[in-house]
Design an enzyme around this catalytic site. Sequence first.
Site, PDB file in Angstrom:
ATOM      1  N   ASN A   1      55.167  56.359   2.859  1.00 29.63           N
ATOM      2  CA  ASN A   1      54.451  55.819   1.702  1.00 29.63           C
ATOM      3  C   ASN A   1      54.186  54.332   1.936  1.00 29.63           C
ATOM      4  O   ASN A   1      54.613  53.769   2.936  1.00 29.63           O
ATOM      5  CB  ASN A   1      55.262  56.055   0.424  1.00 29.63           C
ATOM      6  CG  ASN A   1      56.607  55.380   0.498  1.00 29.63           C
ATOM      7  OD1 ASN A   1      56.711  54.166   0.467  1.00 29.63           O
ATOM      8  ND2 ASN A   1      57.664  56.177   0.642  1.00 29.63           N
ATOM      9  N   ARG A   2      53.475  53.714   1.016  1.00 24.19           N
ATOM     10  CA  ARG A   2      52.967  52.357   1.236  1.00 24.19           C
ATOM     11  C   ARG A   2      53.935  51.259   0.830  1.00 24.19           C
ATOM     12  O   ARG A   2      53.564  50.081   0.854  1.00 24.19           O
ATOM     13  CB  ARG A   2      51.640  52.173   0.484  1.00 24.19           C
ATOM     14  CG  ARG A   2      50.495  52.943   1.102  1.00 24.19           C
ATOM     15  CD  ARG A   2      49.253  52.856   0.234  1.00 24.19           C
ATOM     16  NE  ARG A   2      48.816  51.496  -0.028  1.00 24.19           N
ATOM     17  CZ  ARG A   2      48.006  51.145  -1.017  1.00 24.19           C
ATOM     18  NH1 ARG A   2      47.561  52.056  -1.856  1.00 24.19           N
ATOM     19  NH2 ARG A   2      47.660  49.887  -1.186  1.00 24.19           N
TER      20      ARG A   2
END
Length: 409
Positions: free
Chosen positions: A204-205
């Site tokens: 994920n970011r």
Amino acid sequence: MFVVVGVTGGIAAYKTVSLVRDLIRGGHEVHVIPTEGALRFVGLPTWEAISRNPVTTSLHDDVPQVRHVALGQHADLVIIAPATANTLAKMAAGIADDLLGTTLLATVAPVVVAPAMHSEMWRHPATVANIETLRARGVRVIGPEDGALTGGDSGPGRMSEPESIVRFALEVAAPLRQDLAGLRIAVTAGGTREPIDPVRFLGNRSSGRQGLAVALAAADRGADVHLIAAHLDADVRATASADPRIRVTDVGTATELQSATTDAATHADVVVMAAAVADYRVAAVSERKLTKESGDGTRTLELVENPDIVAGLVAERRPGQTIVGFAAETATGDELLARAARKRERKGVDLLAVNEVGWDRGFETTDNTLLLLTRDAHGDAHDDAQPASVTGTKREVADALWDAVLRLR
Ligand code: CTP
């Protein structure tokens, strides 16, 4: 705070642009005083644009405003970054042949210098003596760091990172209350990665920036901090390891994060789960790199749910332990509030910090807005009340989070 930033003639002057920007973002009034040498590296319009104030180097501009002493008299804090060997020598001798020199003589504010020069110059007995003189006079020195220098050399002489200088200088100017002293705190940050095969993962970011801000705020306020780091961005990881007050444990997957956090929680008074945990992992991780050969144009990965780490911590909670969760939500308005309230209840955390995220919101930014949903002192949910909303730099919202934790305890 009224901050004077002196910039002197070194290549690191370009980094001071982001130092000034960070101060402005933090709500400070900033006046930049470059030396003539500094302007050879970064021009006057840049300093004016970034500080939003007029900039001059000369003693003879703005004479009716007695500018040569006015800035120094007004200053709550003076930062010299970069501070060259020449400027340190002039400061030690009290030479005032330019606006920065007169300002330094006219001020009673705390002065922080961030030296930057080649290692030989830093080690020279003249510079060593000048630094000693300045220290004896109460000037605070940050850095220089060990690292790559201009021209391919390396060694001590690199200016400290702007973010560290700002933190150090603000702390010098207004020592923070030590209201978390004696508390042991575990903070998770970053995002887990679940391997698919030896070269691929589900991730994920999350950069870890907000989690690091929470950890640094706690350390500044006197806590004993253990940071459990899942794939932080390189600069975030570097800031964490440069801070001697923070113990860092690196983890990769949700399972590793669970075991490190469960361990840390056995000694912690407060656990903050700021890490973005992958909800699922791949059921059968391939030992070899998956290929497209003999595929039919689609691929199905079987995923199994990861354990809910924070729910596990709540179930095993030590007496008196406070557990804080984070939630990144793409919902907005009432739907966001309702979802967040259900999530706080379901997870059983004392405080849920909710972050609105989107394609262009919440990630890789320095500013953040958090909604803080808490239970009250009797353990009752407060979720139907309007939760507190805080906006600011990630550091400012981190401090608001600690204020809320202290109110709960
Ligand atoms: N969390 C956790 N373990 C997981 C998933 C999340 O401990 N397996 C923690 C996060 O660190 C965060 C909080 O739970 O503090 C909320 O995370 P979030 O991803 O928003 O919650 P989910 O349980 O994944 O809820 P949903 O996917 O339904 O939004």
